[in-house]
Write a protein that holds these residues in place. Sequence first.
Motif, PDB file in Angstrom:
ATOM      1  N   VAL A 180       0.908  -1.264  -0.198  1.00  0.00           N
ATOM      2  CA  VAL A 180       0.139   0.167  -0.199  1.00  0.00           C
ATOM      3  C   VAL A 180       0.851   1.155  -0.035  1.00  0.00           C
ATOM      4  O   VAL A 180       1.746   1.418   0.874  1.00  0.00           O
ATOM      5  CB  VAL A 180      -1.113   0.122   1.194  1.00  0.00           C
ATOM      6  CG1 VAL A 180      -1.943   1.346   1.180  1.00  0.00           C
ATOM      7  CG2 VAL A 180      -1.865  -1.220   1.263  1.00  0.00           C
ATOM      8  N   ASP A 181       0.504   2.025  -0.741  1.00  0.00           N
ATOM      9  CA  ASP A 181       1.275   3.328  -1.048  1.00  0.00           C
ATOM     10  C   ASP A 181       2.978   3.173  -0.717  1.00  0.00           C
ATOM     11  O   ASP A 181       3.399   3.831  -0.028  1.00  0.00           O
ATOM     12  CB  ASP A 181       0.925   4.179   0.121  1.00  0.00           C
ATOM     13  CG  ASP A 181      -0.520   4.788   0.010  1.00  0.00           C
ATOM     14  OD1 ASP A 181      -1.200   4.849  -1.242  1.00  0.00           O
ATOM     15  OD2 ASP A 181      -1.339   4.787   0.878  1.00  0.00           O
ATOM     16  N   ASP A 182       3.443   2.384  -1.478  1.00  0.00           N
ATOM     17  CA  ASP A 182       4.955   2.257  -1.767  1.00  0.00           C
ATOM     18  C   ASP A 182       5.434   1.413  -0.315  1.00  0.00           C
ATOM     19  O   ASP A 182       6.674   1.508  -0.197  1.00  0.00           O
ATOM     20  CB  ASP A 182       5.550   3.267  -2.045  1.00  0.00           C
ATOM     21  CG  ASP A 182       5.339   3.989  -3.488  1.00  0.00           C
ATOM     22  OD1 ASP A 182       5.142   2.777  -4.407  1.00  0.00           O
ATOM     23  OD2 ASP A 182       5.278   5.000  -3.569  1.00  0.00           O
ATOM     24  N   GLU A 183       4.622   1.000   0.508  1.00  0.00           N
ATOM     25  CA  GLU A 183       5.103   0.328   1.409  1.00  0.00           C
ATOM     26  C   GLU A 183       4.616  -1.190   1.534  1.00  0.00           C
ATOM     27  O   GLU A 183       3.318  -1.322   1.362  1.00  0.00           O
ATOM     28  CB  GLU A 183       4.339   0.926   2.900  1.00  0.00           C
ATOM     29  CG  GLU A 183       4.912   0.498   4.284  1.00  0.00           C
ATOM     30  CD  GLU A 183       4.266   1.059   5.267  1.00  0.00           C
ATOM     31  OE1 GLU A 183       4.052   0.405   6.373  1.00  0.00           O
ATOM     32  OE2 GLU A 183       4.286   2.513   5.118  1.00  0.00           O
ATOM     33  N   THR A 184       5.738  -1.935   1.729  1.00  0.00           N
ATOM     34  CA  THR A 184       5.376  -3.413   1.619  1.00  0.00           C
ATOM     35  C   THR A 184       5.347  -3.974   3.059  1.00  0.00           C
ATOM     36  O   THR A 184       6.479  -3.924   3.699  1.00  0.00           O
ATOM     37  CB  THR A 184       6.394  -4.203   0.770  1.00  0.00           C
ATOM     38  OG1 THR A 184       6.341  -3.566  -0.545  1.00  0.00           O
ATOM     39  CG2 THR A 184       6.289  -5.523   0.543  1.00  0.00           C
ATOM     40  N   THR A 185       4.452  -4.766   3.429  1.00  0.00           N
ATOM     41  CA  THR A 185       4.285  -5.408   4.681  1.00  0.00           C
ATOM     42  C   THR A 185       4.083  -6.979   4.521  1.00  0.00           C
ATOM     43  O   THR A 185       3.037  -7.295   3.892  1.00  0.00           O
ATOM     44  CB  THR A 185       3.033  -4.952   5.404  1.00  0.00           C
ATOM     45  OG1 THR A 185       3.013  -3.526   5.601  1.00  0.00           O
ATOM     46  CG2 THR A 185       3.005  -5.457   6.776  1.00  0.00           C
ATOM     47  N   SER A 186       5.025  -7.699   5.179  1.00  0.00           N
ATOM     48  CA  SER A 186       4.874  -9.057   4.993  1.00  0.00           C
ATOM     49  C   SER A 186       4.263  -9.694   6.523  1.00  0.00           C
ATOM     50  O   SER A 186       4.640  -9.271   7.200  1.00  0.00           O
ATOM     51  CB  SER A 186       6.410  -9.772   5.031  1.00  0.00           C
ATOM     52  OG  SER A 186       6.942  -9.544   3.866  1.00  0.00           O
ATOM     53  N   LEU A 187       3.280 -10.363   6.071  1.00  0.00           N
ATOM     54  CA  LEU A 187       2.401 -10.907   7.353  1.00  0.00           C
ATOM     55  C   LEU A 187       2.418 -12.415   7.430  1.00  0.00           C
ATOM     56  O   LEU A 187       2.248 -13.196   6.532  1.00  0.00           O
ATOM     57  CB  LEU A 187       1.050 -10.122   7.117  1.00  0.00           C
ATOM     58  CG  LEU A 187       0.952  -8.893   7.487  1.00  0.00           C
ATOM     59  CD1 LEU A 187      -0.409  -8.124   7.003  1.00  0.00           C
ATOM     60  CD2 LEU A 187       1.210  -8.363   8.744  1.00  0.00           C
ATOM     61  N   ARG A 238      -2.036  -3.870  -3.197  1.00  0.00           N
ATOM     62  CA  ARG A 238      -1.970  -5.337  -3.589  1.00  0.00           C
ATOM     63  C   ARG A 238      -1.823  -6.213  -2.576  1.00  0.00           C
ATOM     64  O   ARG A 238      -1.227  -5.791  -1.434  1.00  0.00           O
ATOM     65  CB  ARG A 238      -1.081  -5.538  -4.560  1.00  0.00           C
ATOM     66  CG  ARG A 238      -0.930  -4.813  -5.806  1.00  0.00           C
ATOM     67  CD  ARG A 238       0.205  -5.172  -6.859  1.00  0.00           C
ATOM     68  NE  ARG A 238       1.137  -5.990  -6.555  1.00  0.00           N
ATOM     69  CZ  ARG A 238       1.333  -6.933  -7.036  1.00  0.00           C
ATOM     70  NH1 ARG A 238       0.747  -7.386  -8.142  1.00  0.00           N
ATOM     71  NH2 ARG A 238       2.480  -7.822  -6.803  1.00  0.00           N
ATOM     72  N   ILE A 239      -2.155  -7.340  -2.741  1.00  0.00           N
ATOM     73  CA  ILE A 239      -2.120  -8.509  -2.048  1.00  0.00           C
ATOM     74  C   ILE A 239      -1.675  -9.790  -2.575  1.00  0.00           C
ATOM     75  O   ILE A 239      -2.279  -9.748  -3.724  1.00  0.00           O
ATOM     76  CB  ILE A 239      -3.552  -9.139  -1.010  1.00  0.00           C
ATOM     77  CG1 ILE A 239      -3.897  -8.062  -0.030  1.00  0.00           C
ATOM     78  CG2 ILE A 239      -3.167 -10.378  -0.474  1.00  0.00           C
ATOM     79  CD1 ILE A 239      -5.070  -8.437   0.787  1.00  0.00           C
ATOM     80  N   VAL A 240      -0.404 -10.221  -2.261  1.00  0.00           N
ATOM     81  CA  VAL A 240      -0.011 -11.293  -3.004  1.00  0.00           C
ATOM     82  C   VAL A 240       0.271 -12.318  -2.041  1.00  0.00           C
ATOM     83  O   VAL A 240       1.008 -12.436  -0.861  1.00  0.00           O
ATOM     84  CB  VAL A 240       1.432 -10.860  -3.752  1.00  0.00           C
ATOM     85  CG1 VAL A 240       1.957 -11.907  -4.486  1.00  0.00           C
ATOM     86  CG2 VAL A 240       1.262  -9.755  -4.540  1.00  0.00           C
ATOM     87  N   VAL A 241      -0.372 -13.466  -2.331  1.00  0.00           N
ATOM     88  CA  VAL A 241      -0.087 -14.769  -1.659  1.00  0.00           C
ATOM     89  C   VAL A 241       0.450 -15.796  -2.425  1.00  0.00           C
ATOM     90  O   VAL A 241      -0.175 -16.241  -3.600  1.00  0.00           O
ATOM     91  CB  VAL A 241      -1.608 -15.374  -1.067  1.00  0.00           C
ATOM     92  CG1 VAL A 241      -1.267 -16.408   0.149  1.00  0.00           C
ATOM     93  CG2 VAL A 241      -2.280 -14.223  -0.328  1.00  0.00           C
TER      94      VAL A 241
END
Length: 122
Positions: A36-43, A83-86
Amino acid sequence: MVDSAGPRVETEAIRPLLELSDLYSISIESPFVVEVDDETTSLRPEDVVEGTPAIQQLMGRAVEAAHADDVGGLHVTFEGGARIVVGPDPDYESWHVNGPNGALVLSMPGGGLAVWDPQPPD
């Protein structure tokens, strides 16, 4: 899969489960990435709780495109480019999408897809 814009993220749950509309939902059961908004969060699913910031930022956004790739990855793009990528999981079903009339698409353990077509309404 969702081919057109319109469904929006309406609720979240612990699994995480994204309710896109009365017709579609996405359940994520393996590690995933939210951009989101050039921030990537791995969860990891077990780390997602109600109000997780990366998921909260998707609330109310329309889905612009969603597709599953041949190896079992799921790619969902929301308005504004989020985006969401799984990716596929070697041991588990990493995600599934429920649709109307029993339609179901899921990522198989080790990769690949399983697809159940919708059943005609009674």
